[in-house]
Design a protein around this motif. Structure first.
Motif, short mmCIF file in Angstrom:
data_model
loop_
_atom_site.label_atom_id
_atom_site.label_comp_id
_atom_site.label_asym_id
_atom_site.label_seq_id
_atom_site.Cartn_x
_atom_site.Cartn_y
_atom_site.Cartn_z
N HIS A 132 3.88 -6.36 0.21
CA HIS A 132 2.71 -7.05 0.78
C HIS A 132 2.63 -6.78 2.29
N LYS A 133 3.76 -6.84 2.98
CA LYS A 133 3.78 -6.57 4.42
C LYS A 133 3.26 -5.16 4.71
N GLN A 134 3.79 -4.19 4.01
CA GLN A 134 3.39 -2.81 4.27
C GLN A 134 1.92 -2.57 3.94
N ALA A 135 1.43 -3.23 2.89
CA ALA A 135 0.01 -3.09 2.53
C ALA A 135 -0.89 -3.64 3.63
N LEU A 136 -0.52 -4.78 4.20
CA LEU A 136 -1.32 -5.38 5.28
C LEU A 136 -1.28 -4.51 6.54
N ILE A 137 -0.11 -3.96 6.85
CA ILE A 137 0.00 -3.09 8.02
C ILE A 137 -0.85 -1.84 7.84
N GLN A 138 -0.75 -1.23 6.66
CA GLN A 138 -1.52 -0.01 6.40
C GLN A 138 -3.02 -0.28 6.41
N ASP A 139 -3.42 -1.43 5.88
CA ASP A 139 -4.84 -1.79 5.89
C ASP A 139 -5.33 -1.97 7.32
N ALA A 140 -4.54 -2.63 8.15
CA ALA A 140 -4.93 -2.83 9.55
C ALA A 140 -5.04 -1.49 10.27
N GLU A 141 -4.07 -0.60 10.05
CA GLU A 141 -4.11 0.71 10.70
C GLU A 141 -5.32 1.52 10.23
N LYS A 142 -5.63 1.44 8.95
CA LYS A 142 -6.77 2.17 8.39
C LYS A 142 -8.08 1.74 9.05
N GLN A 143 -8.18 0.44 9.39
CA GLN A 143 -9.39 -0.07 10.01
C GLN A 143 -9.39 0.11 11.53
N GLY A 144 -8.31 0.67 12.05
CA GLY A 144 -8.20 0.88 13.49
C GLY A 144 -7.79 -0.36 14.25
N PHE A 145 -7.23 -1.35 13.54
CA PHE A 145 -6.81 -2.61 14.16
C PHE A 145 -5.35 -2.48 14.59
N LEU A 146 -5.13 -1.72 15.66
CA LEU A 146 -3.77 -1.38 16.04
C LEU A 146 -3.01 -2.55 16.64
N ASN A 147 -3.70 -3.46 17.33
CA ASN A 147 -3.02 -4.65 17.85
C ASN A 147 -2.52 -5.53 16.71
#
Length: 213
Positions: free
Chosen positions: A153-168
């Motif tokens: 779940h952690k990795q999925a949320l991180i990858q989703d944020a990165e995909k959307q360009g939400f680097l912070n």
């Protein structure tokens, strides 16, 4: 709470209300349903209440409007300044989950929203030990906070944020002390709390923990 984050809290203070209102696309999903979540916390709380991580007093305001006695603790000077303007009748003190003014009365509810994750696992355990000293026999810890179901779940949320360009946001999810569900459950149980968890949005969970024997 994690005092290493105080500078960040001070920087965030002026824009915090806009962020939780969904005006920052990067954190919109984190705070989805924010007002409803705070209403639920306020309704669940029993006076006298101790609130940690008061922030800009959004939750404090709701409890005061319900005529509850609230003792607030906030480590950020900028957050406290805004909170005292927004909620002048509340008692809001400089402090954190581990260091705060002495209490004059037993507490029925210890409340917090989006703050407990700033503690390491050891600090979370220490905080719960302190809470037990202050809570009445039927007292409760009631938090809303971000946590991960598990590593996947952690990795999925991180990858989703990165995909959307939400680097912070992606960086926050990796660097802050968001716990795994089973780990935080174990900490509460080991400190003699009867605890339940309910997922409220993609990131936020309601944690209710009643003081046990």
């Amino acid at each position: 709470m994690g005092m290493e984050f105080v500078d960040l809290f001070n920087q965030w203070a002026s824009s915090y209300d806009d962020t939780v209102a969904g005006k920052d696309p990067e954190y919109r999903e984190v705070f989805e349903g924010y007002e409803e979540m705070l209403e639920r916390l306020a309704n669940l709380s029993k006076s006298p209440v101790m609130e940690f991580g008061v922030g800009t007093a959004n939750l404090t305001r709701k409890m005061i409007e319900q005529n509850k006695v609230v003792l607030g603790v906030e480590p950020s000077s900028e957050m406290r300044r805004i909170a005292k303007v927004k909620c002048p009748e509340a008692a809001i003190y400089d402090g954190n989950f581990l260091e705060y003014p002495s209490l004059l009365t037993p507490i029925r509810s210890i409340i917090s929203s989006f703050a407990f994750h700033h503690l390491t696992s050891d600090e979370k355990r220490e905080a719960l030990q302190k809470f037990r000293e202050h809570l009445e026999d039927d007292g409760e810890v009631i938090f809303i906070d971000t946590l991960f179901k598990d590593e996947a779940h952690k990795q999925a949320l991180i990858q989703d944020a990165e995909k959307q360009g939400f680097l912070n946001l992606a960086r926050d999810l990796q660097e802050e002390y968001y716990p795994y569900l089973e780990d935080i459950k174990e900490i509460f149980v080991e400190e003699a709390f009867e605890v339940t968890f309910e997922q409220l949005n993609k990131y936020a969970w309601l944690i209710q923990a009643r003081k046990g024997e």
